[in-house]
Design a protein around this motif. Structure first.
Motif, mmCIF file in Angstrom:
data_model
loop_
_atom_site.group_PDB
_atom_site.id
_atom_site.type_symbol
_atom_site.label_atom_id
_atom_site.label_comp_id
_atom_site.label_asym_id
_atom_site.label_seq_id
_atom_site.Cartn_x
_atom_site.Cartn_y
_atom_site.Cartn_z
ATOM 1 N N LEU A 49 0.768 -1.231 -0.220
ATOM 2 C CA LEU A 49 -0.156 0.005 0.163
ATOM 3 C C LEU A 49 0.820 1.214 0.118
ATOM 4 N N ALA A 50 1.980 1.098 0.723
ATOM 5 C CA ALA A 50 2.862 2.270 0.729
ATOM 6 C C ALA A 50 3.613 2.484 -0.448
ATOM 7 N N GLY A 66 0.893 4.052 -2.943
ATOM 8 C CA GLY A 66 0.754 5.406 -2.785
ATOM 9 C C GLY A 66 1.725 6.253 -3.160
ATOM 10 N N SER A 69 -3.484 8.602 -3.206
ATOM 11 C CA SER A 69 -3.266 7.160 -2.514
ATOM 12 C C SER A 69 -4.441 6.238 -2.947
ATOM 13 N N VAL A 92 0.033 -0.452 -9.435
ATOM 14 C CA VAL A 92 -0.911 0.109 -8.503
ATOM 15 C C VAL A 92 -2.036 -0.881 -8.230
ATOM 16 N N ALA A 147 -2.842 -2.650 -4.801
ATOM 17 C CA ALA A 147 -3.886 -2.005 -4.108
ATOM 18 C C ALA A 147 -4.845 -3.413 -4.246
ATOM 19 N N GLY A 197 -0.919 4.388 2.190
ATOM 20 C CA GLY A 197 -0.322 4.861 1.104
ATOM 21 C C GLY A 197 -0.476 6.412 0.970
ATOM 22 N N SER A 204 9.632 3.337 1.251
ATOM 23 C CA SER A 204 8.242 3.277 1.333
ATOM 24 C C SER A 204 7.724 1.890 1.863
ATOM 25 N N GLY A 214 6.341 1.417 5.320
ATOM 26 C CA GLY A 214 4.803 0.959 5.463
ATOM 27 C C GLY A 214 4.651 -0.542 5.951
#
Length: 336
Positions: free
Chosen positions: A77-78, A81, A94, A248, A252, A266, A288, A292
């Motif tokens: 997720l990080a 984002g 995000s 993404v 995600a 994110g 990240s 995350g």
């Protein structure tokens, strides 16, 4: 002002090493702490010796899969984002803010309602489908506004799609009590109750997304400087944006499939990382991923301990961190 801006600053490598060390410590705490605290020595023995003691069984079958999933979902997720903020040049972007999490969750709820499925593989397929459709809609609607695809237009389009998808999700859950019972804990965002088989099923999707993201990091840095600059340097921006969108959706969609919609990771993590490493996405994305993973593991530990012997879904812990940060960013954007 960002610190450690030099491209080959050795402090960045030291920072990576420290981050890995912190992640290992938090991971060990996640294995040891919970409704029943288990000594670290027992944790180590549980990972190296295969006997049938209760504590070791808890670690291998409950806490290890949970911790692995929390770390991987937090990292995914990080990174998602960070990619979205770089591609759109939108500091508020995000997976949650642009409606991708809500779209993926809606698709999973529809699958549960219509098909009555409990298969994580089907959850993943529908989550990816929902995330992809939502991303396309957000970009399309954002481009229709005055001035084209500006950060503000994209944020408004994503918020509208998220609200619409969430309302449809709520409608299905009101109509179908069976669907609500089957999926309500998942909808809050949780890594509890997942086993190692679920982790292994979703691992290829998230690893593919992370590898694609890291491969695109140099191109995302160039694109984040502005599309005109990127084109003048010979970059094929349409390809970069398309591949970034695929990354993404994988990150995600896979995260929502296994852990439900968890917000704010994110949004918050890439901003924290930029303070330390600057604007180069070859550093932002690896940092990240580590930050995350640390953040979501820490939030999950708190979710277990705060109302013992019961526990909260980790998705309810993240807004305590993310909501104030989001308000701060919004106020900052309005001032500028």
């Amino acid at each position: 002002m960002p610190i450690l801006l030099k491209q080959h600053n050795p402090l960045r490598y030291i920072g990576l090493g420290i981050s890995v060390g912190v992640l290992l410590l938090v991971f060990a705490a996640s294995l040891a702490w919970g409704a029943a605290d288990i000594p670290l020595e027992t944790v180590i023995q549980a990972l190296t010796a295969l006997d049938g003691s209760t504590d070791r069984l808890i670690i291998r079958t409950v806490r290890l899969p949970r911790s692995l999933i929390a770390a991987l979902v937090g990292a995914s997720l990080a990174v998602a984002g960070g990619i979205m903020q770089g591609i759109t040049q939108n500091p508020l972007a995000s997976p949650a803010i642009l409606g991708i999490n809500a779209g993926a969750a809606f698709a999973v709820v529809v699958a549960t309602f219509v098909l009555g499925t409990h298969s994580l593989t089907l959850y993943a397929i529908f989550a990816f489908l929902g995330a992809g459709v939502t991303a396309i809609l957000a970009y399309w609607l954002g481009s229709l506004g005055r001035g084209g695809l500006t950060p503000l237009n994209l944020t408004i389009a994503g918020a509208a799609i998220a609200a619409f998808a969430s309302s449809l999700t709520s409608g299905i859950l009101i109509v179908s009590q069976r669907t609500l019972e089957e999926i309500r804990f998942w909808l809050a965002g949780s890594v509890a109750g997942r086993d190692l088989n679920l982790f292994l099923q979703i691992l290829p999707y998230l690893c593919a997304g992370l590898l694609l993201a890291f491969a695109l990091s140099k191109s995302i840095t160039t694109l984040s400087l502005g599309e005109d600059i990127a084109k003048s340097l010979g970059q094929r921006t349409a390809w970069v944006k398309g591949l970034a969108a695929v990354a993404v959706v994988l990150l995600a969609g896979g995260s929502v499939a296994i852990a439900g919609p968890i917000g704010f990771v994110g949004l918050v993590v890439p901003h924290i990382v930029r303070f330390f490493v600057g604007v180069d996405y070859r550093w932002i994305l690896p940092y990240s991923a580590l930050f995350g993973a640390i953040l979501l593991l820490s939030a999950d530990i708190c979710a277990r301990l705060i109302v013992q012997p019961q526990e909260l879904p980790v998705g309810l812990m993240m807004p305590l961190i993310g909501a104030p940060f989001f308000i701060y960013l919004t106020r900052n954007q309005i001032k500028h």
